[in-house]
Design an enzyme around this catalytic site. Structure first.
Site, mmCIF file in Angstrom:
data_model
loop_
_atom_site.group_PDB
_atom_site.id
_atom_site.type_symbol
_atom_site.label_atom_id
_atom_site.label_comp_id
_atom_site.label_asym_id
_atom_site.label_seq_id
_atom_site.Cartn_x
_atom_site.Cartn_y
_atom_site.Cartn_z
ATOM 1 N N LYS A 174 0.939 -1.107 -0.061
ATOM 2 C CA LYS A 174 -0.028 0.177 -0.116
ATOM 3 C C LYS A 174 0.983 1.256 -0.174
ATOM 4 O O LYS A 174 2.004 1.170 0.642
ATOM 5 C CB LYS A 174 -0.914 -0.120 1.252
ATOM 6 N N ARG A 191 -10.202 -11.600 2.252
ATOM 7 C CA ARG A 191 -10.967 -12.715 1.695
ATOM 8 C C ARG A 191 -10.285 -14.175 1.828
ATOM 9 O O ARG A 191 -10.925 -15.121 2.104
ATOM 10 C CB ARG A 191 -11.505 -12.208 0.317
HETATM 11 N N1 BES Z 1 -8.067 -3.822 4.436
HETATM 12 C C1 BES Z 1 -8.281 -3.567 3.167
HETATM 13 C C2 BES Z 1 -9.346 -2.733 2.952
HETATM 14 C C3 BES Z 1 -9.756 -1.506 3.672
HETATM 15 C C4 BES Z 1 -9.066 -0.292 3.045
HETATM 16 C C5 BES Z 1 -10.209 -1.161 4.677
HETATM 17 C C6 BES Z 1 -9.230 0.961 3.366
HETATM 18 C C7 BES Z 1 -10.333 0.039 5.381
HETATM 19 C C8 BES Z 1 -9.861 1.073 4.708
HETATM 20 C C9 BES Z 1 -8.051 -4.540 2.301
HETATM 21 O O1 BES Z 1 -7.523 -5.948 2.932
HETATM 22 C C10 BES Z 1 -7.766 -4.358 0.944
HETATM 23 O O2 BES Z 1 -6.516 -3.939 0.844
HETATM 24 N N2 BES Z 1 -8.503 -4.278 0.004
HETATM 25 C C11 BES Z 1 -8.104 -3.873 -1.483
HETATM 26 C C12 BES Z 1 -8.776 -5.041 -2.408
HETATM 27 C C13 BES Z 1 -8.317 -4.926 -3.754
HETATM 28 C C14 BES Z 1 -6.574 -5.093 -3.485
HETATM 29 C C15 BES Z 1 -8.978 -6.040 -4.537
HETATM 30 C C16 BES Z 1 -8.960 -2.533 -1.491
HETATM 31 O O3 BES Z 1 -9.900 -2.503 -1.034
HETATM 32 O O4 BES Z 1 -8.111 -1.948 -2.436
HETATM 33 MN MN MN Z 2 -5.289 -5.542 2.143
#
Ligand code: BES
Ligand code: MN
Ligand code: ZN
Length: 493
Positions: free
Chosen positions: A270, A344
């Site tokens: 990230k 997931r």
């Molecule tokens: N934990 C994150 C989702 C999240 C993002 C929660 C911001 C709260 C605030 C999750 O693990 C994630 O990174 N999801 C990705 C999925 C994508 C890579 C398909 C996302 O939401 O960008």
């Molecule tokens: Mn994530």
């Protein structure tokens, strides 16, 4: 801060709060005060444009013997159509007084014709809003520290004590959740999460089982292990079982919480800005632990299992790579397109294990699963996905009643086929469009025939960047009241 109930106003120093429904009631409620005090109060209401809006407050002081007393007029609005009204009033009073220097607040409800349940709600809101976590703040000035120690509710209707016991159990759960969510990832990681919860549930009657990496490997939990393998902190699966139905064979309600104790994204790392927020990527697991505490503390007459799937998602020489194929406990294979879609993956194995171990009456997972959920719903509602309309309706109702609001989203074939992979049974990330639905669709592939399932994407609701009625900035405790209410309304009859 503690909440007590009393017949009459106590002796000594305190601030006084008088909730009011209407203009005419204002005079009546002030009738215990002398002429001067009444005039001050009426002028304060006018000068502060107090129109008795729900949870609005007008403040003044009046002479009381040798001293002066702080008086707060609290609005109740014109009607009582909102279940959460009394909670909001309690919350607003605490927000006003928490660091004011006042140590005691008396909320006088005499003559208001409110039920014991309503009085307990005021107490609940007041105490919920008082929570803060100052453990790591060694330099707080006296003025910044909370002063309010006690709230005395006077003139509560019948049954306030019983209602308060329930609310008090709910607060215990809520505070556990907020604490887990607030703690940074160097303090709360899979092993310490388990230990903290173990201590918190000691003596509650909740049975605890924990799976370590060895057991996960034996069970074939390749999806979960793949996420954890880049971290020096090993994953854990925590199962908490409460048998309150009086019949151990009654199928349990099963909650499964995503507990990524820190989500860097892994190799699909990230951006740096805001990454610290990912300490609360265990908000689903935190809510499940808190709900179990609330449910056991009030001795709910239902069988409930709470499962927290705990891992840390880190980039490392041993971390999984984009393109890796893992085999889940269900036997299905997954191409890991994006290591940041890790929630997931851990949930897939936890859900398979939950279904095979407990044959759930219903299975509900809570997860800070997608950023897309926040784009869709903002911070007000969590997303609801379900394969069962009755379950979805029951959750929506419990959400409305508890204040932890839910909004339903679709699932279906057309979405599902976009998760197919050319090399494995499925991929873990699909198109960006409808990202929250894509994630839910992925999870649905791990729901076994006959299981009634719901998925709650709580990405926008477990943390607040600004204060709300029942919480300060920070961890909200979202989900605890919802799950507690869902059990109470549907499984304890
Ligand atoms: N934990 C994150 C989702 C999240 C993002 C929660 C911001 C709260 C605030 C999750 O693990 C994630 O990174 N999801 C990705 C999925 C994508 C890579 C398909 C996302 O939401 O960008
Ligand atoms: Mn994530
Ligand atoms: Zn995550």
């Amino acid at each position: 801060m503690k909440v007590t109930f009393a017949e009459a106003r106590p002796q000594g120093a305190y601030a006084l709060a008088l909730p009011v429904w209407s203009e005419s009631m204002l005079n009546e409620r002030l009738s215990g005060l002398d002429e001067n005090a009444r005039r001050l109060a009426a002028r304060a209401a006018e000068a502060q444009r107090f129109e008795r809006e729900p949870a609005a407050i007008a403040e003044t002081f009046y002479a009381e013997g040798e001293s002066a007393r702080r008086l707060l007029l609290a609005g109740l609005g014109g009607k009582r159509d909102d279940e959460a009204l009394f909670e909001r009033v309690g919350g607003a009073l605490t927000a006003k007084l928490l660091t004011s220097g006042e140590t005691r607040l008396v909320i006088d409800l005499s003559g208001l014709d409110v039920s014991g349940e309503d009085a307990a709600r005021i107490g609940f809101g007041a105490r919920a809003r008082s929570w803060r976590y100052d453990k790591y703040r060694t330099k707080l000035a006296k003025k910044q520290k909370p002063s309010l120690e006690e709230i005395v509710i006077v003139g509560a209707g019948q049954g306030a004590d019983v209602a308060w016991q329930r609310r008090s159990a709910l607060l215990d759960g809520l505070f556990l959740t907020r604490e887990l969510v607030t703690e940074p990832a160097n303090i709360i990681y899979p092993e310490t999460f388990v230990e903290r919860v173990r201590v918190e549930l000691e003596g509650s009657g909740v049975e605890i089982d924990v799976l370590d990496e060895g057991q996960m490997a034996e069970l074939g939990m390749g999806a979960l292990l793949g996420v954890g393998q880049g971290s020096v902190r090993p994953p854990r699966l925590l199962a908490m079982r409460w048998n309150g139905a009086g019949d151990a064979n009654r199928k349990p309600v099963v909650f499964v919480g995503k507990g990524i104790t820190f989500d860097t994204g892994g190799i699909s790392i990230k951006p740096a800005a805001g990454m610290e927020a990912m300490k609360w990527d265990m908000g689903g697991a935190g809510a499940v632990a808190g709900a179990m505490k609330a449910i056991a503390t009030r001795k709910a007459r239902a069988n409930v299992v709470g499962i927290c799937v705990l891992a840390e998602n880190m980039p490392d020489g041993n971390a999984q790579r984009p393109g890796d194929v893992v085999t889940s406990m269900s036997g299905q294979t997954i191409e890991v397109i994006n290591t940041d879609a890790e929630g997931r993956l851990v949930l897939a194995d936890a859900m398979t294990w939950a279904q095979r171990t407990y044959q759930p009456e219903v299975m509900i997972d809570l997860a800070t699963l997608t950023g897309a959920m926040i784009i869709a719903l903002g911070f007000e509602y969590a997303g609801l996905f379900s394969n069962d309309d009755q379950l979805a309706d029951r959750l929506t109702s419990a959400g409305a009643a508890s204040g932890d609001k839910l909004w339903r989203f679709p699932l279906g074939e057309a979405y599902d086929k976009q998760m197919d992979s050319p090399i494995a049974d499925m991929k873990n990330a699909g198109p960006r469009e409808g990202g929250s639905i894509m994630a839910a669709t992925f999870l649905q592939r791990f729901v076994e025939a006959g299981t009634k399932w719901a998925h709650l994407d709580v990405a926008g609701t477990v943390w607040a960047n600004k204060p709300g009625t029942l919480y300060d900035k920070g961890a909200t405790g979202y989900g605890v009241a919802l799950l507690d209410r869902f059990v109470a309304d549907n499984y304890e009859k």
